[in-house]
Design a protein around this motif. Structure first.
Motif, PDB file in Angstrom:
ATOM      1  N   GLY A  22     -11.684  13.394  -3.309  1.00  0.00           N
ATOM      2  CA  GLY A  22     -10.276  13.778  -3.527  1.00  0.00           C
ATOM      3  C   GLY A  22      -9.484  13.327  -2.123  1.00  0.00           C
ATOM      4  N   ARG A  23     -10.340  13.387  -1.191  1.00  0.00           N
ATOM      5  CA  ARG A  23      -9.488  13.458   0.103  1.00  0.00           C
ATOM      6  C   ARG A  23      -9.862  12.098   0.886  1.00  0.00           C
ATOM      7  NH1 ARG A  23      -9.065  17.860   3.114  1.00  0.00           N
ATOM      8  NH2 ARG A  23      -7.925  19.525   2.425  1.00  0.00           N
ATOM      9  N   THR A  24     -10.867  11.402   0.492  1.00  0.00           N
ATOM     10  CA  THR A  24     -11.003  10.034   0.937  1.00  0.00           C
ATOM     11  C   THR A  24     -10.556   8.939   0.085  1.00  0.00           C
ATOM     12  OG1 THR A  24     -13.071  11.129   1.965  1.00  0.00           O
ATOM     13  CG2 THR A  24     -12.731   8.450   2.324  1.00  0.00           C
ATOM     14  N   PRO A  25      -9.342   7.983   0.268  1.00  0.00           N
ATOM     15  CA  PRO A  25      -9.074   7.118  -0.587  1.00  0.00           C
ATOM     16  C   PRO A  25      -9.898   6.250  -1.340  1.00  0.00           C
ATOM     17  CG  PRO A  25      -8.476   6.389   1.513  1.00  0.00           C
ATOM     18  CD  PRO A  25      -9.098   8.045   1.616  1.00  0.00           C
ATOM     19  N   SER A  26      -9.828   5.979  -2.416  1.00  0.00           N
ATOM     20  CA  SER A  26     -10.730   5.180  -3.075  1.00  0.00           C
ATOM     21  C   SER A  26     -11.034   3.651  -2.438  1.00  0.00           C
ATOM     22  CB  SER A  26     -10.556   5.090  -4.643  1.00  0.00           C
ATOM     23  OG  SER A  26      -9.409   4.084  -4.735  1.00  0.00           O
ATOM     24  N   ARG A  27     -11.965   3.090  -2.843  1.00  0.00           N
ATOM     25  CA  ARG A  27     -12.082   1.625  -2.257  1.00  0.00           C
ATOM     26  C   ARG A  27     -11.084   0.641  -2.763  1.00  0.00           C
ATOM     27  NH1 ARG A  27     -17.678  -0.994  -3.406  1.00  0.00           N
ATOM     28  NH2 ARG A  27     -16.595  -2.940  -3.042  1.00  0.00           N
ATOM     29  N   ALA A  28     -10.535   0.887  -3.938  1.00  0.00           N
ATOM     30  CA  ALA A  28      -9.703  -0.216  -4.430  1.00  0.00           C
ATOM     31  C   ALA A  28      -8.378  -0.035  -3.520  1.00  0.00           C
ATOM     32  CB  ALA A  28      -9.249   0.016  -5.990  1.00  0.00           C
ATOM     33  N   THR A  29      -7.736   1.504  -3.284  1.00  0.00           N
ATOM     34  CA  THR A  29      -6.696   1.741  -2.699  1.00  0.00           C
ATOM     35  C   THR A  29      -6.851   1.215  -1.101  1.00  0.00           C
ATOM     36  OG1 THR A  29      -7.447   3.902  -2.829  1.00  0.00           O
ATOM     37  CG2 THR A  29      -5.157   3.433  -3.551  1.00  0.00           C
ATOM     38  N   ARG A  30      -7.839   1.423  -0.639  1.00  0.00           N
ATOM     39  CA  ARG A  30      -8.219   1.025   0.638  1.00  0.00           C
ATOM     40  C   ARG A  30      -8.066  -0.524   0.942  1.00  0.00           C
ATOM     41  NH1 ARG A  30     -12.410   4.201   4.572  1.00  0.00           N
ATOM     42  NH2 ARG A  30     -11.291   2.953   5.984  1.00  0.00           N
ATOM     43  N   LEU A  31      -8.590  -1.236  -0.109  1.00  0.00           N
ATOM     44  CA  LEU A  31      -8.597  -2.648  -0.017  1.00  0.00           C
ATOM     45  C   LEU A  31      -7.174  -3.362  -0.098  1.00  0.00           C
ATOM     46  CD1 LEU A  31     -10.223  -5.434   0.032  1.00  0.00           C
ATOM     47  CD2 LEU A  31      -9.827  -5.542  -2.271  1.00  0.00           C
ATOM     48  N   ASP A  79      -5.414  -2.387   2.843  1.00  0.00           N
ATOM     49  CA  ASP A  79      -5.772  -3.002   4.157  1.00  0.00           C
ATOM     50  C   ASP A  79      -4.962  -3.793   4.657  1.00  0.00           C
ATOM     51  OD1 ASP A  79      -7.362  -4.226   6.211  1.00  0.00           O
ATOM     52  OD2 ASP A  79      -9.409  -3.817   5.165  1.00  0.00           O
ATOM     53  N   ARG A  80      -4.513  -3.589   6.063  1.00  0.00           N
ATOM     54  CA  ARG A  80      -3.431  -4.283   6.815  1.00  0.00           C
ATOM     55  C   ARG A  80      -3.925  -5.874   7.070  1.00  0.00           C
ATOM     56  NH1 ARG A  80       0.062  -0.197   7.841  1.00  0.00           N
ATOM     57  NH2 ARG A  80      -1.139   1.703   7.149  1.00  0.00           N
ATOM     58  N   LEU A 101       8.014 -10.794  -0.703  1.00  0.00           N
ATOM     59  CA  LEU A 101       7.673 -10.108  -1.988  1.00  0.00           C
ATOM     60  C   LEU A 101       6.144  -9.645  -2.005  1.00  0.00           C
ATOM     61  CD1 LEU A 101       9.308 -12.396  -4.923  1.00  0.00           C
ATOM     62  CD2 LEU A 101       9.891 -10.345  -4.086  1.00  0.00           C
ATOM     63  N   ILE A 102       5.384 -10.308  -1.423  1.00  0.00           N
ATOM     64  CA  ILE A 102       4.133  -9.587  -1.133  1.00  0.00           C
ATOM     65  C   ILE A 102       4.044  -8.796  -0.352  1.00  0.00           C
ATOM     66  CG2 ILE A 102       1.836 -10.021  -0.145  1.00  0.00           C
ATOM     67  CD1 ILE A 102       2.025 -12.854  -0.832  1.00  0.00           C
ATOM     68  N   GLN A 103       4.873  -8.623   0.766  1.00  0.00           N
ATOM     69  CA  GLN A 103       5.038  -7.339   1.659  1.00  0.00           C
ATOM     70  C   GLN A 103       5.395  -6.278   0.892  1.00  0.00           C
ATOM     71  OE1 GLN A 103       7.255  -7.789   5.030  1.00  0.00           O
ATOM     72  NE2 GLN A 103       5.721  -9.251   6.017  1.00  0.00           N
ATOM     73  N   ARG A 104       6.474  -6.520   0.142  1.00  0.00           N
ATOM     74  CA  ARG A 104       6.988  -5.268  -0.756  1.00  0.00           C
ATOM     75  C   ARG A 104       6.181  -4.845  -1.649  1.00  0.00           C
ATOM     76  NH1 ARG A 104      10.480  -2.244  -0.041  1.00  0.00           N
ATOM     77  NH2 ARG A 104      10.801  -0.989  -1.983  1.00  0.00           N
ATOM     78  N   ALA A 105       5.436  -5.665  -2.303  1.00  0.00           N
ATOM     79  CA  ALA A 105       4.289  -5.098  -3.095  1.00  0.00           C
ATOM     80  C   ALA A 105       3.549  -4.329  -2.445  1.00  0.00           C
ATOM     81  CB  ALA A 105       3.522  -6.331  -3.977  1.00  0.00           C
ATOM     82  N   MET A 106       2.963  -4.485  -1.254  1.00  0.00           N
ATOM     83  CA  MET A 106       1.960  -3.603  -0.368  1.00  0.00           C
ATOM     84  C   MET A 106       2.626  -2.475  -0.061  1.00  0.00           C
ATOM     85  SD  MET A 106      -0.312  -6.223   1.934  1.00  0.00           S
ATOM     86  CE  MET A 106      -1.250  -4.810   2.478  1.00  0.00           C
ATOM     87  N   THR A 107       3.787  -2.472   0.456  1.00  0.00           N
ATOM     88  CA  THR A 107       4.331  -1.370   0.941  1.00  0.00           C
ATOM     89  C   THR A 107       4.510   0.024  -0.329  1.00  0.00           C
ATOM     90  OG1 THR A 107       6.446  -2.689   1.095  1.00  0.00           O
ATOM     91  CG2 THR A 107       5.152  -1.932   3.234  1.00  0.00           C
ATOM     92  N   THR A 108       4.855  -0.818  -1.296  1.00  0.00           N
ATOM     93  CA  THR A 108       5.279   0.368  -2.466  1.00  0.00           C
ATOM     94  C   THR A 108       3.679   0.743  -3.064  1.00  0.00           C
ATOM     95  OG1 THR A 108       5.432  -1.550  -3.877  1.00  0.00           O
ATOM     96  CG2 THR A 108       7.615  -0.205  -3.464  1.00  0.00           C
ATOM     97  N   ARG A 109       2.877  -0.136  -2.859  1.00  0.00           N
ATOM     98  CA  ARG A 109       1.725   0.337  -3.500  1.00  0.00           C
ATOM     99  C   ARG A 109       1.311   1.447  -2.482  1.00  0.00           C
ATOM    100  NH1 ARG A 109      -0.904  -3.034  -6.180  1.00  0.00           N
ATOM    101  NH2 ARG A 109      -0.439  -1.832  -8.216  1.00  0.00           N
ATOM    102  N   LYS A 110       1.253   1.404  -1.102  1.00  0.00           N
ATOM    103  CA  LYS A 110       1.165   2.452  -0.330  1.00  0.00           C
ATOM    104  C   LYS A 110       1.446   3.727  -0.299  1.00  0.00           C
ATOM    105  CE  LYS A 110      -0.088  -0.406   3.147  1.00  0.00           C
ATOM    106  NZ  LYS A 110       0.616  -1.334   4.392  1.00  0.00           N
TER     107      LYS A 110
END
Ligand SMILES: Nc1ncnc2c1ncn2[C@@H]1O[C@H](COP(=O)(O)OP(=O)(O)OP(=O)(O)O)[C@@H](O)[C@H]1O
Ligand SMILES: [Mg+2]
Lengths: 512, 341
Positions: free
Chosen positions: B14-23, B26-27, B330-339
C-alpha cells in the motif's frame, strides 16, 4: 529539567497583513528540554508566529532573542543556521526529488564538492528507520501519500542537526500540526522521538488541534486568540475544559447528544449501491449500500483503502470490476463528472493539491463546484450567489468572513472549511467527506459534526471518513471497517459498539 | 517495530508504489523515448540512403560538428528550464558574441586568446544581470529575457551594421583543426560541446548547486522554506545560460568564420525545442542533459536527412521540428497527468 533561561524569547511580536492584524504584541518563550504547545483556534495566528520566527515573514514589531542574544532572522536559511528547524503546516518539500534528497538537500554529504549519493541514501534510510518508517528512500517523494510526505518532512527537520551542516545542531524544533495526517502508530513513533530529543535538551514547539495529544506529550502551553496572547500555563495546571475556554473565549457545546440522536434516527430507502466495485492495487471488490439520510462511517488505518473506496464511488479512479447504482439507475462512473451529475460530491483529504485554488477568492472557490454542475454557460445570478456564499461562510464560521479574501492567505483550518463549503453548496445526494476535520480546531470540529447530523436529518446521505474513531462512531448509522484494502465488515451502530470493538475488528479482520 | 504495530498496519504494497506506476513515473523514460527515436530515424536513414554514403561514420560525427554550438546553447537552456524558468536571449547573445569577437579580432586587432575570455565574460555578465532582475524584482523570466533578446540584438548593430568576416590565422587554424578518431574526425567545436555536456552532467547530478536547480524547479516556495538559497541559485542559473550562450557564440564564430548582426536569429527556439524533445519538463524540476544531447541529435539528424533527400526544401526541417515538439509535449502531458493519480 527546564533551565532558568529560555533558549528562545519573543517579545511584543506584531505582524500585519493588508487588512488583517495577524499578531498583536505576542510574547512567547521556549525553554530547552521542554515540549511547548502553541494553542489557538483556526486563524489565531499560530502559523504566522512560526513563520515570523523562522524568517518566512518579516517582523512588523517586537524582538527575538535566541540564547540570550538578540537576533534578526531574515530567511528560513538563517533560521536553520541559527539552529531552528521547522516543519511547516502544509508539507513543503520538493515532490520531484527522491525521499533521500528531500531529507538532505542543502546539506548533502560531499567530498571535494562531489555529492556522495551512496552515503546519503544510507544515512537517509537510517534516519527513516529511526522513525519506524518502512519506505524506499530512492523513490520520488510524489509517489508517496501525504502522510508519508509529512513524516519525511519531520525526518528532514530532525536530521538537520545531525550532519555537519552549517548550524550548531538543532536547538529549537518547530512542528506545525505534524500529526494531522498521521495514524496512531505513527504519532506514537513521533512522540517517542520528540521525547528523546527533549531529553537531549532540544526545545520543541508543537502545534496540534488534537487536545489529547497535547495532554499526552506537552509540558507547557501558550494560548493565542485572535492574534493576541491569552496566557502561558503548565499543561498540568489546566484541564481540557479550561483550555478550550481560553481558546475560544467561551465554554464549548457538548457533543454527546449527537450520538444519541443518530442512534435513534430513521434512515430512508436505498440511494447508492455498489456491487462488487473494485480496482486492482486500490481496493478489493466490495458491496456497499447507502440509504437516504444515512451516515456511513469508514474506519480503518492509514492505507487501509478508505480513500481508495471513496475515490471509486466518485469516479476519480476507474474501477476494474463491479457497478454502481444511484437512485435505481446504473451510473457509469468513468469520470468525476458522471458522479457529480448523479449527485455525488467528494471533499478530498488533500486540500493543497486536489482542492483549492489558492489565488482565487473565498467566494470563487466556494462557487466553483456549483458552477461546474450547472455548466459554465449558465452563470449563477450574482445576488443569489452572494447570498449562498454568505450563508456558508456563516454556517462554517470561515474567518475572516470576507468572501473577497484570497484562499491562499487563509489559515490552514479555514481553507479546509472553504473546501467543505464548496461541496455543501451543491446540495448533493451523497456527500463523501474524507477527513473533513483534519486541521480544524475543536470548536469548528464540533460545528462540522453537528452539520453532518443535520444534513442527514434533511435526507442527505454521507460517507464519512475520519482517523478518529470517536468521530466515526458518533455520527454513523453504519460503520464499514477496512483492512488491507478490503472492506471486512459492515456494522450497524448501536450502544454496544465502542472504539475498542472497532479496533478489534480492524485487528482480527472480522466482526464478532 | 513496536508492539502496537502487531495490529495490522498498512501493507507495504500500500505504501510502496507498484512497479508499473514506477516505470511510467520514471523520469528517465522520456530520455529513453528520445534515444529510441534517434536510433529509429538513424536506421531509417541507413536503409534509405545506404547507397549515398549515409552509413559513413563521418556522417554521424558531422552531427556533432554541425550542431556543437546548438548543443552548448541547449545545455545552458536545460539549466534554466530545469529551474522552472525560460531564457529567450540565447540567440541574441550568440549573435552578439559573433559580432563582438569578429570586431575585437579584426577591427581592434586583439589576440584571439584575449578575446575568448572577454566574450565569455560579457555573456555570463549579461545572464547574471537578467537573473538579478528576475530574482530581485520578481519579474517573469519570459519578460526579462525577452528584453535581453532585443538588447543584445540591438547591441550587434551598435558594433556594426555589416557582417565582419574573420581572416585571422589563429581562428582559421582552430576552425580547421581536427581530432582523428580513426573512423573519422571531430572538430574543436564538437569536442568543446561534448566537454560542456559532461561538465553540465556532473554539475547537475553531483553538486549541491545542481540539486538546488532541480529543487527550485520542483517547487520554488518549498525550496525557500527548506532553507535553500533559492535567489542565488536562480541568478546562477541565468549566469550559466549566458555563459553557455557566449560559448555557443564562439563556436558558431569558429564554424562560420564571420560575425553578423543577424547570426543565430531565433536559435533560442531551437535550443528550447531540443531541450523539450530531450524530455525536460517545461514546468521545471524534471529532465536530464543527456536528453538534451539526444534532442539536439534528433534535430541535427532531421536536417541531414533532408539534405540527403535533396529535393526537399529546408523548410521541412521546421515542419518536422514542429511536429516532433507537439508529439513530445503530448507525451509530457500524459506523463504528468499519470503521476497525479
Ligand atoms: N500571507 C497572508 N496574507 C494575508 N493574511 C494572512 C496571511 N497568512 C495568514 N493570514 C491571516 O492571518 C491570520 C492568522 O493565520 P494563521 O495561519 O497564523 O492561523 P493559525 O493559528 O495557524 O490557524 P490554523 O489552526 O487554521 O492553522 C488569519 O486571519 C489569516 O487569514
Ligand atoms: Mg496554522
Amino acid at each position: 529539567m527546564a533551565e532558568p533561561r529560555p533558549v528562545l524569547e519573543m517579545t511584543g511580536i506584531v505582524k500585519e497583513f493588508p487588512g488583517v492584524r495577524a499578531l498583536s504584541g505576542v510574547d512567547f518563550r521556549l525553554f530547552p528540554g521542554e515540549i511547548h504547545a502553541l494553542m489557538g483556534e483556526n486563524g489565531a495566528g499560530k502559523s504566522t508566529l512560526i513563520k515570523v520566527l523562522t524568517g518566512v515573514y518579516s517582523l512588523d514589531g517586537g524582538t527575538v532573542t535566541l540564547d540570550g542574544k538578540s537576533v534578526r532572522i531574515a530567511s528560513p536559511l538563517q533560521a536553520q543556521q541559527a539552529g531552528i528547524s521547522t516543519v511547516y503546516q502544509e508539507v513543503n518539500l520538493c515532490p520531484n526529488l527522491s525521499v533521500a534528497e528531500n531529507i538532505f538537500i542543502g546539506r548533502e554529504p560531499t567530498r571535494f564538492g562531489r555529492i556522495q549519493w551512496k552515503q546519503m541514501r544510507k544515512e537517509a534510510a537510517e534516519l527513516v528507520d529511526r522513525l519506524g518508517l518502512d519506505i524506499d528512500v530512492t523513490a520520488p517523494l510524489s509517489s508517496y501519500p501525504l502522510a508519508v510526505q509529512q513524516l519525511v518532512a519531520i525526518v528532514r527537520s530532525v536530521g538537520t542537526g545531525d550532519s555537519d551542516g552549517a548550524g550548531a545542531g538543532t536547538k529549537v524544533l518547530v512542528l506545525d500540526e505534524p500529526t494531522s495526517s498521521l495514524d496512531r502508530d505513527e504519532v506514537l513513533e513521533l512522540f517517542r522521538l520528540m521525547r528523546q530529543l527533549r531529553d537531549e535538551g532540544v526545545a520543541i514547539l508543537f502545534v496540534s488541534h488534537f487536545l489529547d495529544q497535547i495532554y499526552e506529550i506537552c509540558d507547557r502551553m501558550t494560548v493565542l486568540r485572535n492574534g493576541a496572547l491569552v496566557g502561558e500555563h503548565m499543561v498540568s495546571d489546566l484541564d481540557q475544559v479550561g483550555l478550550i475556554q481560553l481558546m475560544i473565549g467561551k465554554a464549548m457545546d457538548q457533543l454527546e447528544g449527537l450520538h444519541e440522536h443518530q442512534l435513534h434516527a430513521e434512515v430512508g430507502e436505498p440511494l447508492v449501491r455498489a456491487d462488487g466495485l473494485g480496482r486492482k492495487g486500490g481496493i478489493d471488490p466490495f458491496d456497499l449500500e447507502v440509504n437516504k439520510g444515512e451516515v456511513v462511517g469508514l474506519a480503518g488505518l492509514l492505507g487501509s483503502g478508505r480513500t481508495e473506496l471513496a475515490r471509486l464511488l466518485f469516479g476519480a479512479d476507474q474501477p476494474d470490476s463491479g457497478k454502481v447504482t444511484i437512485d435505481g439507475k446504473q451510473v457509469s462512473m468513468s469520470a468525476p463528472n458522471d458522479a457529480i451529475g448523479a449527485g455525488v460530491a467528494f471533499c478530498s483529504e488533500n486540500r493543497k493539491t486536489e482542492g483549492l485554488v489558492p489565488d482565487l477568492t473565498v467566494r470563487e472557490n466556494i462557487i466553483l463546484a456549483l458552477q461546474a454542475a450547472r455548466g459554465w454557460t449558465r452563470p449563477i445570478p450574482a445576488a443569489q450567489r452572494d447570498e449562498l456564499v454568505a450563508k456558508y461562510i456563516k454556517a462554517l464560521d470561515i474567518r475572516p468572513a470576507n468572501p473577497e479574501a484570497r484562499v491562499g492567505q487563509l489559515s490552514g483550518g479555514n481553507q479546509q472549511k472553504v473546501l467543505l463549503a464548496r461541496w455543501l453548496i451543491t446540495q448533493p445526494k451523497l456527500l463523501i467527506l474524507d477527513e473533513p476535520t483534519r486541521g480544524i480546531d475543536v470548536g469548528a470540529k464540533a460545528e462540522i459534526q453537528k452539520l453532518v447530523v443535520s444534513l442527514s436529518e434533511e435526507g442527505m446521505s454521507v460517507l464519512y471518513i475520519a482517523a478518529e474513531l470517536e468521530e466515526v462512531l458518533r455520527l454513523s448509522h453504519t460503520i464499514g471497517v477496512l483492512r488491507d484494502r478490503k472492506l471486512v465488515a459492515r456494522i450497524a451502530n448501536g450502544p454496544e459498539i465502542t472504539p475498542t470493538r472497532i479496533l478489534e475488528t480492524i485487528a482480527s479482520g472480522e466482526h464478532q | 517495530m513496536s508492539t502496537a504495530t502487531q495490529t495490522p498496519t498498512a501493507t507495504d504494497s500500500g505504501r510502496t508504489p507498484s512497479r508499473a506506476t514506477r516505470l511510467l513515473g520514471d523520469r528517465r523514460l522520456p530520455v529513453l523515448v528520445t534515444a529510441t527515436l534517434f536510433l529509429v530515424m538513424y536506421a531509417a536513414g541507413l536503409s534509405r540512403y545506404a547507397n549515398y554514403g549515409f552509413g559513413e561514420p563521418q556522417v554521424f560525427l558531422n552531427l556533432f560538428i554541425d550542431n556543437g554550438y546548438l548543443l552548448v546553447a541547449a545545455v545552458g537552456a536545460t539549466f534554466v528550464i530545469l529551474s522552472g524558468g525560460i531564457d529567450l536571449s540565447v540567440g541574441s547573445v550568440i549573435g552578439f558574441t559573433t559580432m563582438l569577437t569578429a570586431w575585437l579580432v579584426e577591427k581592434q586587432g586583439l589576440p584571439v586568446l584575449v578575446v575568448i575570455p572577454i566574450a565569455l565574460g560579457v555573456g555570463a555578465f549579461g545572464g547574471f544581470l537578467m537573473g538579478y532582475v528576475i530574482h530581485n524584482f520578481e519579474i517573469q523570466p519570459f519578460i526579462v529575457t525577452l528584453a535581453g533578446l532585443f538588447l543584445f540584438r540591438g547591441l550587434c548593430l551598435v558594433i556594426s551594421k555589416e557582417s565582419i568576416s574573420i581572416g585571422d590565422s589563429t581562428v582559421s587554424s582552430m576552425a580547421q583543426a581536427q581530432a582523428s578518431l580513426g573512423v573519422g574526425f571531430l572538430s574543436v567545436g564538437a569536442i568543446v560541446s561534448l566537454v560542456v555536456l559532461a561538465v553540465a552532467f556532473y554539475v547537475l547530478h553531483y553538486t549541491r548547486f545542481g540539486r538546488r536547480v532541480y529543487a527550485i524547479g520542483g517547487n520554488e516556495q518549498s525550496a525557500l522554506l527548506m532553507g535553500l538559497p533559492q535567489g542565488g541559485t536562480k541568478i546562477a542559473v541565468y549566469t550559466v545560460s549566458g555563459f553557455c550562450s557566449a560559448l555557443a557564440g564562439l563556436l558558431f564564430t569558429l564554424y562560420i568564420q564571420s560575425g553578423d548582426p543577424l547570426h543565430a536569429t531565433g536559435m533560442e527556439l531551437d535550443a528550447i525545442a531540443a531541450v523539450v524533445i530531450g524530455g525536460t519538463l517545461l514546468t521545471g524540476g524534471s529532465g536530464y542533459v543527456l536528453g538534451t544531447l539526444f534532442g539536439v541529435l534528433v534535430l541535427g539528424l532531421i536536417k541531414s536527412i533532408i539534405q540527403f533527400e535533396g529535393t526537399l526544401s529546408s523548410w521541412w526541417t521546421k515542419i518536422a521540428t514542429g511536429v516532433l515538439l507537439c508529439a513530445f509535449i503530448l507525451i509530457q502531458r500524459a506523463m504528468t497527468t499519470r503521476k497525479k493519480t
